[in-house]
Each structure stands twice: as structure tokens, then as C-alpha cells.
Design an enzyme around this catalytic site. Structure first.
Site, mmCIF file in Angstrom:
data_model
loop_
_atom_site.group_PDB
_atom_site.id
_atom_site.type_symbol
_atom_site.label_atom_id
_atom_site.label_comp_id
_atom_site.label_asym_id
_atom_site.label_seq_id
_atom_site.Cartn_x
_atom_site.Cartn_y
_atom_site.Cartn_z
ATOM 1 C CE LYS A 57 -2.631 -10.356 1.708
ATOM 2 N NZ LYS A 57 -3.852 -10.319 0.649
ATOM 3 C CB SER A 82 0.195 -4.166 -3.827
ATOM 4 O OG SER A 82 0.014 -4.785 -2.584
ATOM 5 C CD GLU A 208 -11.066 0.615 4.922
ATOM 6 O OE1 GLU A 208 -11.040 -0.422 3.871
ATOM 7 O OE2 GLU A 208 -11.954 1.263 5.225
ATOM 8 N N GLY A 212 -8.115 5.219 1.962
ATOM 9 C CA GLY A 212 -8.476 4.033 1.399
ATOM 10 C C GLY A 212 -9.586 3.383 2.257
ATOM 11 C CG ASP A 214 -12.331 -0.306 0.281
ATOM 12 O OD1 ASP A 214 -11.015 0.394 0.715
ATOM 13 O OD2 ASP A 214 -12.457 -1.614 -0.387
ATOM 14 C CB SER A 308 -0.823 -7.558 8.388
ATOM 15 O OG SER A 308 -0.574 -6.321 7.901
#
Length: 325
Positions: A57, A82, A208, A212, A214, A308
Site C-alpha cells: 500500500k 482497515s 478472494e 468476500g 464481491d 501483499s
């Protein structure tokens, strides 16, 4: 008829890489004969758990924040997250001589809250099950005159995230597949843009948590689909709806989305710790879980994986692995 300009391009990612040079870490690529034998392929692990703030990030946050004008920086930055984007924005703000206010869920792991405060940010909490974090952050930014940098719905954020895949491909060359965790979709959007831009034949596979899914549902439906707030140990992937910008990229470039269970994520974390000698948080372990459990069907010959992040405290790490023992 003209073709619409995509939200992020390979040129954007090269530009982000130049901006991040000497600021973000060029993280190592890990190899393991044991993992290769388990998977039946050559696997190249891009260790973003060793990035600044412990996750990819930082790349996107700094790329976006560093482009703000002096007047914008003087007002300060707002974000919602989060945990990992929160830390990334907080550190980026400190590096650029400004302040940050971060909207975070009340149930954010304490280690991520403490780290965000440690980088100098102010925290405003919300209930992820009854409140919309984007609405809370947008109202806060408007009230205080802050510049909002979202975790994935931003061209320069996506471009920054894509530099992880760019570095991986520069180091190891052409891959048959690239496996990437999916939350809001910024990492895989940037990664897919970099990978397909350099090697159009590479398969980009998103992962995923089962609770979760989506993005998987959205790609199957051909439109953005919302789900209930996921209950999963992969808190960094607890998205309810794919981003509008990220989905516009991912529906074009992502070849498949696969799912892993919380127990499979725990097993992957344990494998990474015991056999690879590296610590990954649950969200960072999902692509490794997919490989270890054969989710990519017939494995390609050369597979890249983005680990990640590694932001997890010792108590939660031990507790999660103990639950799966």
C-alpha cells in the site's frame, strides 16, 4: 469510434516507478524448491510484506500524495482503511511534511492502529457493520478541508500498486500466470495493467476469501455486485463492492478469480512461516493458499505471486495458527 482512455496505463506505472525510486523498497523475490515441488511449477514470490509499512500500500499512497500541490499538502490528507492503506498514508504524509487523519474500523487489529498512530496520524473510528467508511471520510475531509486519498479508487494509487508487478517482471522475466490478492481491486488492477502491458499472454488470477467474493460475483455478472460485509480473517480483503475504477480495469484484464477458505489461509500462513521463513498476514497469504490448494487448475510453468503484506502482531499470528492446528 474512439476507445476510452483506461484509468491507469503502463506509462502511468513506469512514471510511478520513477517517483518511488529511492523512497519505496524494491522488495525481494523469494524462491522455494519445496513450494515448486508442491505446486508443480516455478513460483516467484514478490515479498511486499517487506515493503515500508509492511505492505504494498505504501507504493500507491506515496505516488498519489507526492503529486499534491504545496497548498493541498498544507491542508493535510484524509484516508479510510482497515489498516495497511492507513499506515501508508500516514507515513507518506510524514515523509512529505504534512498531516493525516485516517478513518478506521473500530475492530481494526490493534497492531495496525498502533502503527498508524506511530506514523503520526490522527485516528477516527467507525463501525464497519453499520456505517459506510467512504461517507464518513468524505464528510470529515469536507469539514476539515483535507485532501482525500482513497485506498484504491484513484488513478495514481492504482499506478503505484502496479509497480510491485512491474518490478517482479523486470527481475524474473515473462510469466505464464500472475496470482494476486483482491480486496477493493487496486493491486490487481495495477498488476494486471503492468503484466498485460509487458506480456499480453500472461494470465492474471485474483484470489478472494470465500466470504468476500464481491469481485468474483461482479465479473460473473458483468457489473458491480455488492455483498454483506464479509466475516473473514483476511481483514484487508473485507470489501463489499469492487471499486468503479478498479472494476473497469479488472473486467478487461483479469482472467479468473478463485476463492480460498479461512482454514486454507491459516495453512498458507503456517507454510510461509515454517517453510519459507517469512511472515504474511491473512490477506497476504491468500494467493499462496490458492496455489497450495490447486485453485489455479493446471498450473502454468512459471507463476508470479504477490505476497501483499505482513502486518500482523504476534498474539494474533499465534492465535490464528493455533486455531488451525
Amino acid at each position: 469510434m474512439t476507445t476510452p482512455t483506461p484509468p491507469v496505463t503502463l506509462d502511468d506505472i513506469h512514471d510511478a516507478a520513477a517517483r518511488l525510486k529511492g523512497v519505496a523498497h524494491r522488495t525481494p523475490v523469494l524462491r522455494s524448491r519445496t513450494l515448486d515441488a508442491r505446486v508443480g511449477a516455478e513460483v516467484f514470490l514478490k515479498c511486499e510484506n517487506l515493503q515500508r509499512i509492511g505492505a504494498f500500500k505504501f507504493r500507491g499512497a506515496y505516488n498519489a500524495a507526492s503529486r499534491l500541490t504545496p497548498e493541498q499538502l498544507s491542508r493535510g490528507i484524509a484516508a479510510y482503511s482497515s489498516g495497511n492503506h492507513a499506515q501508508a498514508v500516514a507515513l507518506s504524509a510524514r515523509e512529505l511534511g504534512t498531516t493525516a487523519v485516517i478513518v478506521m474500523p473500530e475492530d481494526t487489529p490493534r497492531s495496525k492502529l498502533a502503527a498508524t498512530v506511530g506514523y503520526g496520524a490522527q485516528i477516527v473510528t467507525y463501525d464497519r457493520y453499520t456505517e459506510n467508511r467512504a461517507d464518513v471520510a468524505e464528510a470529515l475531509a469536507a469539514e476539515r478541508g483535507l485532501v482525500l486519498i482513497p485506498p484504491y479508487e484513484h488513478r495514481h494509487v492504482m499506478a503505484g500498486q502496479g509497480t510491485a508487478a512491474l518490478e517482479l517482471l523486470e527481475e524474473v522475466g515473462e510469466l505464464d500466470a500472475l496470482v494476486v490478492p483482491v480486496g477493493g481491486g487496486g493491486l490487481i488492477a495495477g498488476s494486471a495493467t503492468a503484466a498485460k502491458g509487458l506480456y499480453p499472454g500472461v494470465r492474471v488470477i485474483g484470489v478472494e476469501p470465500e466470504a468476500g467474493d464481491d469481485t468474483r460475483r461482479s465479473l460473473a455478472a458483468g457489473r458491480r455486485v455488492s455483498i454483506r460485509v464479509p466475516h473473514t480473517i483476511a481483514d484487508g480483503q473485507a470489501a463489499e463492492t469492487p471499486g468503479e475504477l478498479t472494476f473497469s480495469v479488472n473486467r478487461r484484464l483479469v482472467d479468473d478469480i478463485v476463492l480460498v477458505s479461512d482454514d486454507e489461509i491459516r495453512d498458507a500462513m503456517r507454510f510461509a512461516f515454517e517453510r519459507l521463513k517469512t511472515v504474511v498476514e491473512p490477506s497476504g497469504a491468500t494467493p499462496l493458499a490458492a496455489l497450495l490448494n490447486g485453485r489455479t487448475s493446471a498450473p502454468p510453468r512459471r507463476i508470479g505471486v504477490i505476497l501483499s503484506g505482513g502486518n500482523i502482531d504476534t498474539a494474533r499470528f499465534a492465535g490464528l495458527l493455533g486455531e488451525g492446528a
